[in-house]
Design a protein around this motif. Structure first.
Motif, PDB file in Angstrom:
ATOM      1  N   UNK A 290      19.052-106.490 -88.906  1.00 28.12           N
ATOM      2  CA  UNK A 290      18.500-107.499 -87.983  1.00 28.12           C
ATOM      3  C   UNK A 290      18.456-108.847 -88.691  1.00 28.12           C
ATOM      4  N   UNK A 291      18.043-108.833 -89.947  1.00 30.02           N
ATOM      5  CA  UNK A 291      17.883-110.061 -90.726  1.00 30.02           C
ATOM      6  C   UNK A 291      19.213-110.765 -91.015  1.00 30.02           C
ATOM      7  N   UNK A 292      20.324-110.006 -91.021  1.00 31.74           N
ATOM      8  CA  UNK A 292      21.644-110.582 -91.344  1.00 31.74           C
ATOM      9  C   UNK A 292      21.992-111.748 -90.437  1.00 31.74           C
ATOM     10  N   UNK A 293      21.534-111.699 -89.186  1.00 31.21           N
ATOM     11  CA  UNK A 293      21.935-112.694 -88.182  1.00 31.21           C
ATOM     12  C   UNK A 293      21.108-113.976 -88.286  1.00 31.21           C
ATOM     13  N   UNK A 294      20.172-113.974 -89.218  1.00 31.34           N
ATOM     14  CA  UNK A 294      19.477-115.223 -89.527  1.00 31.34           C
ATOM     15  C   UNK A 294      20.247-115.979 -90.603  1.00 31.34           C
ATOM     16  N   UNK A 295      21.197-115.318 -91.253  1.00 26.41           N
ATOM     17  CA  UNK A 295      22.060-116.002 -92.232  1.00 26.41           C
ATOM     18  C   UNK A 295      23.299-116.576 -91.553  1.00 26.41           C
ATOM     19  N   UNK A 296      24.035-115.748 -90.802  1.00 24.64           N
ATOM     20  CA  UNK A 296      25.203-116.313 -90.103  1.00 24.64           C
ATOM     21  C   UNK A 296      24.690-117.021 -88.848  1.00 24.64           C
ATOM     22  N   UNK A 297      25.450-117.965 -88.363  1.00 27.74           N
ATOM     23  CA  UNK A 297      25.056-118.771 -87.199  1.00 27.74           C
ATOM     24  C   UNK A 297      23.754-119.541 -87.441  1.00 27.74           C
TER      25      UNK A 297
END
Ligand code: ADP
Ligand code: MG
Ligand code: MG
Length: 439
Positions: A290-297
């Motif tokens: 879930x946290x990964x998508x706070x890095x990309x985009x």
């Protein structure tokens, strides 16, 4: 082959010769966690032959408590004596059940992709840049209160305040023969990167697993905590895990064409074409939390850039795209993050790239612009998934990755990761309370 290996690497003999008292038989599950059993040298002969037994359900696999033992068969060629405790020998393991290699096993999955590359006469060599933060033991803050500059990348003083940790890790890699060549403070406060030389994909994956384990252990010794979490602090740059790739036939890098404008061969372009074609579905594996998508985009961080991609695009020596081709017959996939399972990271890249080669996929023209500033001018640039659920759905619908990795891997993986997403959705956040309390 198995017999030859057993003979060369009789672990009981190795233990006697090297003074190893215990072996740590280790594997990575589908959540990316490292699991292990500590086995005394006196019992290693049986374990080498039959494997160490685990309840697969208790680790994150799509298995039931009623299943028989999941057997972790150690691979003696991956043996590493812990540099900080040499009486312990770490061993990566392959998972078996009912006498068969388990399809959902991450290392088994990578081995299948390596075999598929070998069927094309190709050896894939890779290097990873496993960025990490050194934080306080409770994980709440950067571990160095003086490390507060808004542009801390390459900060010499902040790097030297962590000399004891970094030098111990680098010395360890040196002693293990990994050929480390540089260490730096990265773009976020408390963030570091250590680079060692590329190798065959399986060797790099085993080293990547061990590096994460070692960084945690050595940071702990120094009263700190090492985390590879993709975005531990919203205002700071996140931790990526860029992967550099080249393709070899014997001693020749068949990715390299010095006559090409980006020094890439037709095979290289096709591999890049495969990564681009399959990018959305790849995110489910390269950006697995879930946290990964706070890095990309991500919105711009305090340092001025996120250094992570937003779009499925490629360019020459330009760090604002998903793929950067720095020359010399290799390319860099900038999408993966610190949470990626080291085996699945490599397996997914091979699967997508080999699809590119098999289907002759054309990556199109490179986009040599500053994507962070001029991205809005590009019509139709494919966007990356905005969250884990979108990525999981893309993987579910990907006939290519299903065909390459096997339904026997993809379905269990989706089951474990969808459970993570659902658990996240069951969590009431402070933001939600603030936005909805007075609705
Ligand atoms: P950058 O920060 O510029 O992306 P780094 O030096 O931090 O680059 O990391 C480069 C990684 O690429 C290292 O792991 C290095 O060993 C690896 N690498 C270099 N050449 C190749 C190659 N031909 N094939 C695969 N990996 C490579
Ligand atoms: Mg780097
Ligand atoms: Mg890089």
């Amino acid at each position: 082959m198995d017999n030859v290996q057993q003979k060369c690497y009789d672990l009981e003999t190795v233990a006697r010769e090297k003074g190893i008292r215990y072996f740590l038989i280790s594997f990575i599950d589908l959540s990316g966690a490292q699991r292990a059993k500590l086995v005394p040298a006196s019992a290693i002969a049986g374990m080498q032959k039959n494997g160490a037994g685990f309840a697969g359900f208790a680790a994150a696999f799509d298995m039931s408590p009623a299943d028989p033992d999941l057997l972790a068969i150690p691979d003696p060629s991956g043996l590493v004596q812990l540099p900080w405790k040499p009486e312990v020998g770490w061993l990566p393991a392959d998972l078996k059940m009912h006498g068969q290699y388990v399809t959902q096993g991450p290392r088994n999955t990578l081995k299948r992709m390596i075999q598929r590359a070998a069927d094309h006469g190709i050896t894939v060599k890779t290097g990873v840049e496993a960025e990490f933060f050194l934080v306080t033991p409770d994980g709440a803050q950067v571990g160095d209160e003086h490390d507060s500059s808004v542009k801390p990348c390459y900060d010499a003083s902040a790097l030297m305040r962590r000399y004891d940790v970094i030098a111990e890790l680098c010395d360890a890699m040196q002693s293990l023969g990994w050929e480390p060549y540089q260490n730096d403070h990265e773009d976020a406060n408390g963030q570091f990167e250590m680079n060692w030389k590329y190798a065959d994909a399986l060797v790099t994956a085993d080293r990547h697993v061990f590096f994460k384990f070692m960084a945690r252990a050595i940071a702990e010794k120094h009263g700190l905590r090492a985390t590879f979490m993709p975005k531990p602090f919203m205002h700071l740059t996140g931790s990526g895990c860029h992967a550099h790739i080249s393709l070899w036939q014997g001693a020749s890098n068949v990715c390299h064409d010095p006559a090409d404008k980006m020094e890439l061969s037709a095979k290289g372009y096709n591999f890049v074409g495969g990564l681009i074609h399959n990018a959305k579905a790849l995110c489910a594996i390269l950006n697995p939390t879930v946290n990964s998508y706070k890095r990309i985009n991500a919105p711009r961080t305090v340092s001025g850039a996120t250094w992570s991609p937003n779009t499925v695009t490629y360019a020459g020596d330009n760090r604002t795209h998903m793929i950067r081709v720095p020359g010399g017959g290799r390319f860099e996939m900038r999408l993966p993050d610190g949470a990626a399972n080291p085996y699945l990271l490599q397996a997914a890249l091979l699967a997508a790239g080999l699809d590119g080669i098999e289907q002759g996929r054309d990556p199109g023209e490179p986009l040599d612009i500053n994507m962070y500033l001029e991205g809005h001018k590009v019509q139709n640039a494919m966007r990356l998934p905005l969250n884990l659920l979108d990525a999981l759905r893309a993987l579910d619908e990907s006939a290519v990755l299903r065909g390459m990795l096997g339904d026997g891997f993809v379905d269990p993986y989706l089951k474990i990761k969808t459970a993570d997403w659902n658990a996240h959705c069951g969590h009431l956040s402070e933001w939600e309370r603030q936005m909805t309390m007075d609705c």
